[in-house]
Design a protein around this motif. Sequence first.
Motif, PDB file in Angstrom:
ATOM      1  N   LEU A 174      33.102  48.284 -56.885  1.00 46.85           N
ATOM      2  CA  LEU A 174      33.607  47.681 -58.052  1.00 46.85           C
ATOM      3  C   LEU A 174      33.191  48.458 -59.302  1.00 46.85           C
ATOM      4  CD1 LEU A 174      33.679  43.860 -57.554  1.00 46.85           C
ATOM      5  CD2 LEU A 174      35.563  45.315 -57.453  1.00 46.85           C
ATOM      6  N   GLY A 175      34.047  49.089 -60.129  1.00 47.12           N
ATOM      7  CA  GLY A 175      33.679  49.479 -61.694  1.00 47.12           C
ATOM      8  C   GLY A 175      32.842  48.451 -62.351  1.00 47.12           C
ATOM      9  N   TYR A 176      33.138  47.505 -62.225  1.00 48.24           N
ATOM     10  CA  TYR A 176      32.276  46.283 -63.097  1.00 48.24           C
ATOM     11  C   TYR A 176      32.373  44.842 -62.381  1.00 48.24           C
ATOM     12  CZ  TYR A 176      30.442  43.309 -66.574  1.00 48.24           C
ATOM     13  OH  TYR A 176      29.726  42.055 -67.326  1.00 48.24           O
ATOM     14  N   ASP A 177      31.171  44.594 -62.194  1.00 47.40           N
ATOM     15  CA  ASP A 177      31.267  43.140 -61.182  1.00 47.40           C
ATOM     16  C   ASP A 177      30.360  42.187 -61.995  1.00 47.40           C
ATOM     17  OD1 ASP A 177      31.460  41.397 -59.348  1.00 47.40           O
ATOM     18  OD2 ASP A 177      30.050  42.197 -57.859  1.00 47.40           O
ATOM     19  N   LYS A 178      30.634  41.324 -62.667  1.00 48.05           N
ATOM     20  CA  LYS A 178      29.786  40.195 -63.400  1.00 48.05           C
ATOM     21  C   LYS A 178      29.688  39.136 -62.425  1.00 48.05           C
ATOM     22  CE  LYS A 178      29.188  37.513 -67.697  1.00 48.05           C
ATOM     23  NZ  LYS A 178      30.067  37.004 -68.764  1.00 48.05           N
ATOM     24  N   GLU A 179      28.473  38.981 -62.116  1.00 49.91           N
ATOM     25  CA  GLU A 179      28.097  37.677 -61.054  1.00 49.91           C
ATOM     26  C   GLU A 179      27.404  36.744 -62.097  1.00 49.91           C
ATOM     27  OE1 GLU A 179      25.555  39.075 -57.858  1.00 49.91           O
ATOM     28  OE2 GLU A 179      27.314  40.208 -57.189  1.00 49.91           O
ATOM     29  N   ILE A 180      28.127  35.762 -62.120  1.00 54.39           N
ATOM     30  CA  ILE A 180      27.711  34.542 -62.930  1.00 54.39           C
ATOM     31  C   ILE A 180      26.756  33.550 -62.055  1.00 54.39           C
ATOM     32  CG2 ILE A 180      28.217  32.666 -64.571  1.00 54.39           C
ATOM     33  CD1 ILE A 180      31.238  34.218 -64.904  1.00 54.39           C
ATOM     34  N   ALA A 181      25.415  33.430 -62.817  1.00 54.84           N
ATOM     35  CA  ALA A 181      24.624  32.740 -61.913  1.00 54.84           C
ATOM     36  C   ALA A 181      25.065  31.084 -61.737  1.00 54.84           C
ATOM     37  CB  ALA A 181      23.147  32.593 -62.540  1.00 54.84           C
ATOM     38  N   SER A 182      24.666  30.531 -60.620  1.00 56.60           N
ATOM     39  CA  SER A 182      25.469  29.270 -60.270  1.00 56.60           C
ATOM     40  C   SER A 182      24.944  28.173 -61.476  1.00 56.60           C
ATOM     41  CB  SER A 182      24.953  28.814 -58.832  1.00 56.60           C
ATOM     42  OG  SER A 182      23.687  28.826 -58.752  1.00 56.60           O
ATOM     43  N   ILE A 273      40.402  39.397 -63.069  1.00 55.91           N
ATOM     44  CA  ILE A 273      40.241  40.659 -62.773  1.00 55.91           C
ATOM     45  C   ILE A 273      40.863  41.478 -63.831  1.00 55.91           C
ATOM     46  CG2 ILE A 273      41.710  42.072 -60.954  1.00 55.91           C
ATOM     47  CD1 ILE A 273      41.193  40.005 -58.946  1.00 55.91           C
ATOM     48  N   PHE A 274      40.453  42.490 -63.958  1.00 59.17           N
ATOM     49  CA  PHE A 274      40.938  43.448 -64.910  1.00 59.17           C
ATOM     50  C   PHE A 274      41.044  44.786 -64.503  1.00 59.17           C
ATOM     51  CE2 PHE A 274      39.875  46.137 -68.946  1.00 59.17           C
ATOM     52  CZ  PHE A 274      41.181  46.193 -69.413  1.00 59.17           C
ATOM     53  N   CYS A 275      42.465  45.070 -64.232  1.00 59.21           N
ATOM     54  CA  CYS A 275      42.757  46.415 -63.555  1.00 59.21           C
ATOM     55  C   CYS A 275      44.259  46.595 -63.665  1.00 59.21           C
ATOM     56  CB  CYS A 275      42.565  46.369 -62.205  1.00 59.21           C
ATOM     57  SG  CYS A 275      43.489  45.471 -61.023  1.00 59.21           S
ATOM     58  N   ASP A 276      44.984  47.859 -63.148  1.00 56.86           N
ATOM     59  CA  ASP A 276      46.379  48.358 -63.109  1.00 56.86           C
ATOM     60  C   ASP A 276      46.738  47.369 -62.152  1.00 56.86           C
ATOM     61  OD1 ASP A 276      48.609  49.855 -62.479  1.00 56.86           O
ATOM     62  OD2 ASP A 276      47.968  50.980 -63.989  1.00 56.86           O
ATOM     63  N   PRO A 277      48.128  46.918 -62.306  1.00 53.25           N
ATOM     64  CA  PRO A 277      48.708  46.145 -61.160  1.00 53.25           C
ATOM     65  C   PRO A 277      49.054  47.049 -59.965  1.00 53.25           C
ATOM     66  CG  PRO A 277      49.694  45.615 -63.343  1.00 53.25           C
ATOM     67  CD  PRO A 277      48.792  46.720 -63.525  1.00 53.25           C
ATOM     68  N   ASN A 278      49.038  48.378 -60.267  1.00 46.58           N
ATOM     69  CA  ASN A 278      49.452  49.051 -58.854  1.00 46.58           C
ATOM     70  C   ASN A 278      47.978  49.305 -58.106  1.00 46.58           C
ATOM     71  OD1 ASN A 278      51.917  50.047 -59.561  1.00 46.58           O
ATOM     72  ND2 ASN A 278      51.276  51.355 -61.083  1.00 46.58           N
ATOM     73  N   ASN A 279      47.123  48.734 -58.563  1.00 45.27           N
ATOM     74  CA  ASN A 279      45.860  48.623 -57.655  1.00 45.27           C
ATOM     75  C   ASN A 279      45.660  47.426 -56.694  1.00 45.27           C
ATOM     76  OD1 ASN A 279      43.293  50.104 -56.906  1.00 45.27           O
ATOM     77  ND2 ASN A 279      42.032  49.006 -58.762  1.00 45.27           N
ATOM     78  N   ILE A 319      42.954  46.013 -52.154  1.00 47.16           N
ATOM     79  CA  ILE A 319      42.599  46.710 -53.271  1.00 47.16           C
ATOM     80  C   ILE A 319      42.698  48.150 -53.019  1.00 47.16           C
ATOM     81  CG2 ILE A 319      40.885  47.281 -55.113  1.00 47.16           C
ATOM     82  CD1 ILE A 319      39.924  44.149 -54.812  1.00 47.16           C
ATOM     83  N   VAL A 320      43.525  48.933 -53.784  1.00 41.25           N
ATOM     84  CA  VAL A 320      43.310  50.273 -53.563  1.00 41.25           C
ATOM     85  C   VAL A 320      41.974  51.146 -53.980  1.00 41.25           C
ATOM     86  CG1 VAL A 320      44.629  52.577 -53.909  1.00 41.25           C
ATOM     87  CG2 VAL A 320      46.005  50.257 -53.726  1.00 41.25           C
ATOM     88  N   ASP A 321      41.880  50.934 -55.213  1.00 40.69           N
ATOM     89  CA  ASP A 321      40.585  51.524 -55.635  1.00 40.69           C
ATOM     90  C   ASP A 321      39.557  50.649 -56.514  1.00 40.69           C
ATOM     91  OD1 ASP A 321      38.644  53.219 -56.431  1.00 40.69           O
ATOM     92  OD2 ASP A 321      39.970  54.052 -58.169  1.00 40.69           O
ATOM     93  N   ALA A 322      38.633  50.061 -55.607  1.00 46.93           N
ATOM     94  CA  ALA A 322      37.613  49.081 -56.298  1.00 46.93           C
ATOM     95  C   ALA A 322      36.860  49.449 -57.423  1.00 46.93           C
ATOM     96  CB  ALA A 322      36.755  48.619 -55.150  1.00 46.93           C
ATOM     97  N   GLY A 323      36.746  50.993 -57.743  1.00 43.12           N
ATOM     98  CA  GLY A 323      36.204  51.599 -58.570  1.00 43.12           C
ATOM     99  C   GLY A 323      36.844  51.515 -59.930  1.00 43.12           C
ATOM    100  N   SER A 324      38.218  51.189 -59.830  1.00 46.10           N
ATOM    101  CA  SER A 324      39.025  51.202 -60.883  1.00 46.10           C
ATOM    102  C   SER A 324      39.435  49.755 -61.534  1.00 46.10           C
ATOM    103  CB  SER A 324      40.319  51.980 -60.709  1.00 46.10           C
ATOM    104  OG  SER A 324      39.821  53.290 -60.428  1.00 46.10           O
ATOM    105  N   MET A 325      38.423  48.806 -61.097  1.00 45.91           N
ATOM    106  CA  MET A 325      38.728  47.402 -61.558  1.00 45.91           C
ATOM    107  C   MET A 325      37.457  46.716 -62.171  1.00 45.91           C
ATOM    108  SD  MET A 325      39.364  45.579 -58.006  1.00 45.91           S
ATOM    109  CE  MET A 325      39.794  44.116 -58.796  1.00 45.91           C
ATOM    110  N   ALA A 326      37.460  45.889 -62.791  1.00 43.21           N
ATOM    111  CA  ALA A 326      36.523  45.062 -63.414  1.00 43.21           C
ATOM    112  C   ALA A 326      36.729  43.664 -62.957  1.00 43.21           C
ATOM    113  CB  ALA A 326      36.247  45.108 -64.838  1.00 43.21           C
ATOM    114  N   VAL A 327      35.535  42.935 -62.492  1.00 40.48           N
ATOM    115  CA  VAL A 327      35.513  41.488 -61.826  1.00 40.48           C
ATOM    116  C   VAL A 327      34.495  40.558 -62.545  1.00 40.48           C
ATOM    117  CG1 VAL A 327      35.660  39.962 -60.008  1.00 40.48           C
ATOM    118  CG2 VAL A 327      36.652  42.364 -59.707  1.00 40.48           C
TER     119      VAL A 327
END
Length: 331
Positions: A174-182, A273-279, A319-327
């Motif tokens: 993933l291009g960005y992956d914010k893991e929120i602690a429980s 999720i933040f990315c292009d819909p084509n992803n 997901i086509v390209d996980a590197g082109s999205m933020a979660v």
Amino acid sequence: MSKFNFNNATIAAGSYAGEAARPYVAAAILSADTLAGNYISTLENVHSKAVLRKFSGAAISAASCTFATPGSGQLAVGEVELATTALKVNEQICNKDLRATWEGMRMRGQSSNAPADFTSYAAQYVAAKVAETVEKNIWGGNFDPSDSSLSGGGVHGSSFDGLMHQAVDQQASLGYDKEIASGTGAFVAGAGAAGILTHLDDVVNNAPSEVQSSANSTIYMSRKSLFLLQRSMAGLLETSGGYSPTFVGEERPVSYLGFQIVAPAGMPNDSIIFCDPNNLYFGTDLLTDHINANVLDLYNTTGDDVTRIVMQFSAGTQIVDAGSMAVVRRV
């Protein structure tokens, strides 16, 4: 029921396969909120698997009389596989339970919203329920939003793996992956550690540059999260108790820093999720010969006053390209 597109056809009792089944199965699948709104990309001719390709690079060099590839930046082709899950719908409706509602709609002059025959009404009723299930699974299938575990979590479903499930599967890329602690807990209105404003700013600010610079990039969040955002922007949580002057009397905001916000009905809470819909892709076998539909009125055969509706189709996401999205998600 009019939102489920049967092209005003009368649905007679019987069995349908392939192209003949398409009008009935299409209403059950494509009426899902995400697909009807074109929030992501859809492939309707997937039988079992499809290969999604990502093209990047296209180096330009000075013109010459010979063919020579540039030393760097050439066109690169990557691929990822979208696998579908074979699904079925087996529903039995007690005609007595629905007939009174259908007859009431006809008598009240709502004929434009009620099919002319009861069998069509029963089929559309089932299509509505199937569409709701498909929608929930597109985003949250086999994903628990409370801890990002890859299960249905009793919240969204387990018919097939949804896009949040796919994001966890590809978390290392993933291009960005914010893991929120429980311990932080669920999203809340405001800008604190658990505040929607904090999470939203983090996902946009830390997204890959190609996502930030794309005019098509979209922010996906649940309707509850959007409500929390709108409460925050209205100034309800300010210590002064005042409202934002630019917000009072205006339409509720559906964008952030110029990026469109979409809140699909099936998007899990506490996730962004933040990315292009084509992803983001949904695949089904709707345009193949492998779908089936059966509408069975048992009254004239067994004496049971019931209608059985059976459908067979497949569905999946990727997901086509996980590197082109933020979660953003809870863990």
